[in-house]
Motif scaffolding. Structure first.
Motif, PDB file in Angstrom:
ATOM      1  N   HIS A   1      15.789  26.522   5.393  1.00 13.74           N
ATOM      2  CA  HIS A   1      16.127  25.615   6.498  1.00 13.74           C
ATOM      3  C   HIS A   1      17.292  26.164   7.307  1.00 13.74           C
ATOM      4  O   HIS A   1      17.273  26.098   8.538  1.00 13.74           O
ATOM      5  CB  HIS A   1      16.472  24.228   5.967  1.00 13.74           C
ATOM      6  N   THR A   2      18.272  26.719   6.630  1.00 10.26           N
ATOM      7  CA  THR A   2      19.418  27.316   7.324  1.00 10.26           C
ATOM      8  C   THR A   2      18.960  28.483   8.190  1.00 10.26           C
ATOM      9  O   THR A   2      19.371  28.604   9.348  1.00 10.26           O
ATOM     10  CB  THR A   2      20.474  27.778   6.310  1.00 10.26           C
ATOM     11  N   ASN A   3      18.095  29.320   7.637  1.00  6.25           N
ATOM     12  CA  ASN A   3      17.577  30.467   8.395  1.00  6.25           C
ATOM     13  C   ASN A   3      16.788  30.007   9.618  1.00  6.25           C
ATOM     14  O   ASN A   3      16.927  30.579  10.706  1.00  6.25           O
ATOM     15  CB  ASN A   3      16.709  31.350   7.507  1.00  6.25           C
ATOM     16  N   LEU A   4      15.950  28.986   9.442  1.00  5.54           N
ATOM     17  CA  LEU A   4      15.186  28.462  10.575  1.00  5.54           C
ATOM     18  C   LEU A   4      16.107  27.879  11.640  1.00  5.54           C
ATOM     19  O   LEU A   4      15.891  28.080  12.836  1.00  5.54           O
ATOM     20  CB  LEU A   4      14.177  27.414  10.103  1.00  5.54           C
ATOM     21  N   ALA A   5      17.128  27.153  11.211  1.00  3.99           N
ATOM     22  CA  ALA A   5      18.076  26.570  12.170  1.00  3.99           C
ATOM     23  C   ALA A   5      18.807  27.674  12.935  1.00  3.99           C
ATOM     24  O   ALA A   5      18.983  27.575  14.159  1.00  3.99           O
ATOM     25  CB  ALA A   5      19.073  25.665  11.453  1.00  3.99           C
ATOM     26  N   ASN A   6      19.217  28.713  12.244  1.00  2.41           N
ATOM     27  CA  ASN A   6      19.885  29.837  12.913  1.00  2.41           C
ATOM     28  C   ASN A   6      18.934  30.527  13.887  1.00  2.41           C
ATOM     29  O   ASN A   6      19.331  30.913  14.983  1.00  2.41           O
ATOM     30  CB  ASN A   6      20.430  30.834  11.891  1.00  2.41           C
ATOM     31  N   GLN A   7      17.687  30.687  13.478  1.00  5.00           N
ATOM     32  CA  GLN A   7      16.705  31.313  14.358  1.00  5.00           C
ATOM     33  C   GLN A   7      16.456  30.463  15.590  1.00  5.00           C
ATOM     34  O   GLN A   7      16.352  30.970  16.695  1.00  5.00           O
ATOM     35  CB  GLN A   7      15.385  31.551  13.603  1.00  5.00           C
ATOM     36  N   GLN A   8      16.388  29.160  15.416  1.00  6.59           N
ATOM     37  CA  GLN A   8      16.177  28.283  16.558  1.00  6.59           C
ATOM     38  C   GLN A   8      17.358  28.358  17.522  1.00  6.59           C
ATOM     39  O   GLN A   8      17.172  28.408  18.738  1.00  6.59           O
ATOM     40  CB  GLN A   8      15.972  26.846  16.115  1.00  6.59           C
ATOM     41  N   ARG A   9      18.566  28.385  16.981  1.00  6.76           N
ATOM     42  CA  ARG A   9      19.758  28.492  17.831  1.00  6.76           C
ATOM     43  C   ARG A   9      19.727  29.800  18.617  1.00  6.76           C
ATOM     44  O   ARG A   9      19.966  29.830  19.826  1.00  6.76           O
ATOM     45  CB  ARG A   9      21.027  28.418  16.982  1.00  6.76           C
ATOM     46  N   LEU A  10      19.407  30.895  17.939  1.00 11.03           N
ATOM     47  CA  LEU A  10      19.334  32.195  18.607  1.00 11.03           C
ATOM     48  C   LEU A  10      18.229  32.199  19.667  1.00 11.03           C
ATOM     49  O   LEU A  10      18.422  32.712  20.772  1.00 11.03           O
ATOM     50  CB  LEU A  10      19.095  33.304  17.580  1.00 11.03           C
ATOM     51  N   HIS A  11      17.090  31.627  19.334  1.00  6.72           N
ATOM     52  CA  HIS A  11      15.984  31.550  20.296  1.00  6.72           C
ATOM     53  C   HIS A  11      16.424  30.809  21.551  1.00  6.72           C
ATOM     54  O   HIS A  11      16.174  31.253  22.674  1.00  6.72           O
ATOM     55  CB  HIS A  11      14.790  30.842  19.635  1.00  6.72           C
TER      56      HIS A  11
END
Length: 189
Positions: free
Chosen positions: A59-69
């Motif tokens: 979940h943390t990785n997905l949240a970071n990826q969404q922020r970067l996106h």
């Protein structure tokens, strides 16, 4: 006769010793089983903890990826020169259309991430997408990016959801536009 009695007593004592030994073996086996059961329970608890940690990390990785996106899309939306890098649409588009398509991508990707981390169900995703597909720009974006979705790995969440959106869009195109909110069959849980 005395000799025979002694033999019976000796046998009784021997049987007592065997019974005691058997009881000792049984007690040892039970102790070993209890220790193994305790060890297996400790391993199960540890495994559950590791699974929770891995899920939390995902979940943390997905949240970071969404922020970067979003950061990348924001830069492209704000800067037409950067947006040209993301112009992968099937037909040439104006600067205005490109910015709108990038924003439509951000809307779709946000819903996709919400689904992936469990913030919304598949049915809620379907309802949200059905709503944003009422916007002609979002529809144009979806059609313009069809070839990009074709490269997504089969069996992935993104590929399955993309096919679901494709089917929904086809149904919306064929339906009476006055009752769009009832078009399509929401996925079963």
């Amino acid at each position: 006769m005395a000799t025979q009695r002694f033999g019976v007593r000796g046998r009784v004592r021997g049987l007592g010793a065997v019974a005691a030994a058997a009881a000792g073996v049984a007690a040892g086996a039970l102790t070993t089983l209890a220790a193994r059961r305790h060890a297996l329970e400790a391993l199960r608890v540890r495994l559950e903890h590791l699974e929770r940690t891995a899920h939390s990390q995902q979940h943390t990785n997905l949240a970071n990826q969404q922020r970067l996106h979003w950061e990348l899309l924001s830069k492209a939306i704000d800067d037409p020169e950067l947006a040209e890098v993301l112009d992968l649409f099937e037909a040439p588009v104006s600067t205005k259309q490109r910015r709108q398509y990038l924003y439509a991508n951000a809307l779709y990707t946000n819903a996709l991430f919400y689904y992936r981390i469990g913030n919304i169900s598949r049915e809620e995703f379907f309802g949200y997408i059905r709503g944003i597909l009422q916007n002609p720009v979002v529809r144009e974006y979806w059609y313009a990016t069809r070839h990009q979705r074709a490269t997504i790995a089969e069996g992935s969440d993104e590929a399955e959801l993309g096919r679901m959106v494709d089917e929904l869009l086809t149904q919306l195109d064929e339906a009476d536009g006055d009752e769009w909110w009832v078009v399509g069959e929401p996925p079963s849980p």
